[in-house]
Scaffold this motif. Structure first.
Motif, short mmCIF file in Angstrom:
data_model
loop_
_atom_site.label_atom_id
_atom_site.label_comp_id
_atom_site.label_asym_id
_atom_site.label_seq_id
_atom_site.Cartn_x
_atom_site.Cartn_y
_atom_site.Cartn_z
N GLU A 114 0.59 -1.28 0.01
CA GLU A 114 -0.03 0.18 -0.06
C GLU A 114 0.69 1.20 -0.03
OE1 GLU A 114 -2.70 -0.26 3.39
OE2 GLU A 114 -3.21 -2.03 2.89
N PHE A 115 1.98 1.20 0.27
CA PHE A 115 3.14 2.43 0.61
C PHE A 115 4.03 2.32 -0.54
CE2 PHE A 115 1.27 1.48 4.60
CZ PHE A 115 0.84 2.71 5.16
N LYS A 116 3.87 1.64 -1.37
CA LYS A 116 4.86 1.44 -2.44
C LYS A 116 5.05 2.60 -3.45
CE LYS A 116 6.78 -2.89 -2.49
NZ LYS A 116 8.09 -3.06 -2.37
N GLY A 117 3.89 3.36 -3.49
CA GLY A 117 4.02 4.62 -4.38
C GLY A 117 4.57 5.76 -3.60
N GLN A 118 4.76 5.69 -2.24
CA GLN A 118 4.92 6.80 -1.54
C GLN A 118 6.64 7.16 -1.10
OE1 GLN A 118 2.57 7.46 2.06
NE2 GLN A 118 1.07 5.96 1.31
N THR A 119 7.09 5.90 -1.05
CA THR A 119 8.51 5.85 -0.81
C THR A 119 9.06 4.38 -1.26
OG1 THR A 119 9.98 5.75 1.47
CG2 THR A 119 8.06 4.42 1.62
N ASN A 120 10.52 4.17 -0.90
CA ASN A 120 11.10 2.95 -1.19
C ASN A 120 10.98 1.93 -0.09
OD1 ASN A 120 12.63 3.53 -4.03
ND2 ASN A 120 13.43 5.20 -2.68
N ILE A 121 10.32 0.97 -0.27
CA ILE A 121 9.88 0.27 0.85
C ILE A 121 9.85 -1.28 0.56
CG2 ILE A 121 7.38 0.47 0.64
CD1 ILE A 121 7.27 0.44 3.72
N ILE A 122 10.29 -2.01 1.43
CA ILE A 122 10.30 -3.60 1.03
C ILE A 122 10.02 -4.34 2.36
CG2 ILE A 122 12.43 -3.63 -0.61
CD1 ILE A 122 14.26 -4.55 1.72
N HIS A 123 9.61 -5.50 2.29
CA HIS A 123 9.24 -6.44 3.37
C HIS A 123 10.09 -7.45 3.55
CE1 HIS A 123 6.66 -9.96 4.57
NE2 HIS A 123 7.10 -9.39 5.78
N VAL A 124 10.59 -7.83 4.53
CA VAL A 124 11.56 -9.03 4.82
C VAL A 124 10.89 -9.84 6.02
CG1 VAL A 124 13.88 -9.61 5.17
CG2 VAL A 124 13.55 -7.33 4.61
N ASN A 125 10.61 -10.99 5.41
CA ASN A 125 9.80 -12.19 6.36
C ASN A 125 10.90 -12.78 7.08
OD1 ASN A 125 8.08 -13.77 7.48
ND2 ASN A 125 7.64 -15.01 5.86
N THR A 126 11.28 -12.70 8.33
CA THR A 126 12.26 -13.06 9.05
C THR A 126 11.63 -13.69 10.43
OG1 THR A 126 12.67 -10.86 10.11
CG2 THR A 126 14.10 -11.86 8.12
#
Length: 441
Positions: A126-138
């Motif tokens: 949902e926030f991809k268009g606002q900033t550089n953001i990734i999800h790391v499943n750890t």
């Protein structure tokens, strides 16, 4: 001294293993990328625990502007286990973007959201268009902090990178983990400088002024270099598949003239660099390193002649220091305990690297162990004059053996820019080891 027995009451539990969880590995990896900010979707203790369990343990280092108590965290509690934590995460990301200045945000999810089924990836999207953001499943049960490092880069490859034109003589460096390799900063800087001398640009990613640019530059590389016999292979395999970047495994960071020269010649062959270019670099470097090492001669003969030594460290560190101590200082390798729990399929190769190519009739006994209690019992069976290990071994009964912390966890020395890599790294190692024995004759 009587020999204690190991009683396997809880065979699946290790006392004080030499790493944190997968979340911890991804967390310190994100912090090592300049101007990247981690956002933890986890319990509150998951982040604070890394202050002591990762950062301080990696040579008494702080975590930087976005680490430790400055890290945004959803602080999940029982309510979220029952009703889910997605809304809490959504609010946390929105507020973080307002108050935290960063070029990249890494949402790192722990055990709780994985167990309750939070769709973290959908919230992050949902926030991809606002900033550089990734999800790391750890989730912690996904592995230790070495694997968390891999998870971070797999997320970068899948969610951040785009194809770029290939840049000749550009190489990426993988396999050196922030804090887990206590000399990570120094190692990377030395490797970058060494490769630069032969006309190769090393994208070391960590500590660079523009961390986001360094990450995005990964897909432009001509070659990936993995400085580990096993760690980082998943990442470079993914990069090979997605961006057609070949890779080369350099199983350890080279220490001292012999292995550093071999490394530079290997890179020269891989990247088709003229031999005269390589030799123009290695010859003066070798002369300077050996000329300076001569000043260690008296101390070596008087205080440390053909000493039996042991190493307790992760795979790459153990290989590099065992080779240098044996082949260039003339120490006798008695014991090597590999403490990073490498996969079973890599252990035969690691054992060969630790026992073959040594200028000694004595070959070390190689043991793979992470349990600190069992390591203590192993040490009782060996008489050593020098032990290279972690702070966990510093106060064990060692007789008159010298001791130096070289591996994680290290609490008894500050490691900022210190490195045993390269030509001068061998001299640094000599200084630190020699300091354990020098004094009035």
């Amino acid at each position: 001294m009587s020999q204690a027995k190991v009683v396997e009451l809880y065979p699946d539990i290790a006392e004080a293993p030499r790493y944190s969880c997968a979340l911890g590995g991804a967390y310190v990896t994100a912090l090592a990328v300049t101007h990247a900010a981690p956002i933890l979707h986890s319990g509150a203790g998951c982040g604070l625990g890394q202050q002591f369990g990762q950062n301080y343990a990696g040579g008494m280092n702080a975590a930087g502007r976005h680490g430790n108590t400055s890290t945004p965290c959803s602080c999940l509690v029982e309510e979220h286990v029952v009703f889910g934590g997605e809304e809490k995460l959504r609010d946390l990301i929105a507020s973080t973007l307002k108050v935290v200045k960063a070029d990249l945000f890494a949402v790192i999810s722990g055990c709780v959201p994985s167990l309750i089924g939070d769709d973290v990836a959908a919230v992050v999207k949902e926030f991809k268009g606002q900033t550089n953001i990734i999800h790391v499943n750890t989730a912690g049960f996904l592995g230790n902090s070495y694997l968390g490092y891999e998870h971070f880069f797999e997320a970068v490859v899948d969610q951040l990178l785009a194809p770029l034109p290939k840049q000749k003589k550009l190489v990426n460096i993988f396999g050196i983990v922030p804090s887990q390799h206590i000399q990570w900063k120094g190692h990377l800087r030395v490797l970058k400088a060494l490769l630069g001398k032969i006309g190769v640009e090393a994208n070391i990613i960590f500590t660079e002024k523009d961390g986001l640019a360094a990450l995005k530059k990964i897909s432009a590389a001509e070659l990936n270099l993995v400085f580990s016999p096993w760690l980082g292979l998943k990442v470079v395999e993914k990069l090979k598949e997605k961006f057609e970047i070949p890779y080369e495994v350099i199983p350890f960071v080279p220490v001292g003239p012999q292995d550093t020269t071999s490394f530079l010649r290997q890179i020269g062959e891989l990247l088709h660099i003229p031999k005269k270019t390589i030799e123009a670099v290695v010859k003066p470097e070798e002369w300077d390193a050996y000329n300076t090492a001569e000043y260690f001669g008296d101390l070596l003969v008087v205080g440390l002649p053909n000493a039996y030594f042991g190493v307790i460290a992760d795979s790459g560190t153990a290989i590099g220091l065992t080779r240098y101590g044996t082949n260039e200082i003339g120490l006798l390798p008695e014991l090597v305990i590999v403490s990073d729990n490498p996969p079973e399929e890599s252990r035969e190769k690691i054992t060969r690297l630790l026992t073959e190519g040594l200028a000694s009739s004595i070959k070390p006994k190689v043991i793979f162990e992470t349990d600190s209690h069992k390591i203590k019992l192993i040490l009782q069976k060996h008489t050593l004059q020098l032990l290279l290990g972690s702070s966990l071994e510093k106060h064990l009964p060692k007789g008159d053996a010298g001791f130096l912390s070289v591996s994680f966890p290290t609490f008894d020395r500050i490691v900022l820019d210190r490195s045993y890599a390269g030509y001068r790294g061998g001299l640094n190692f000599i200084e630190d080891v020699g300091a354990q024995f020098c004094g009035p004759l």
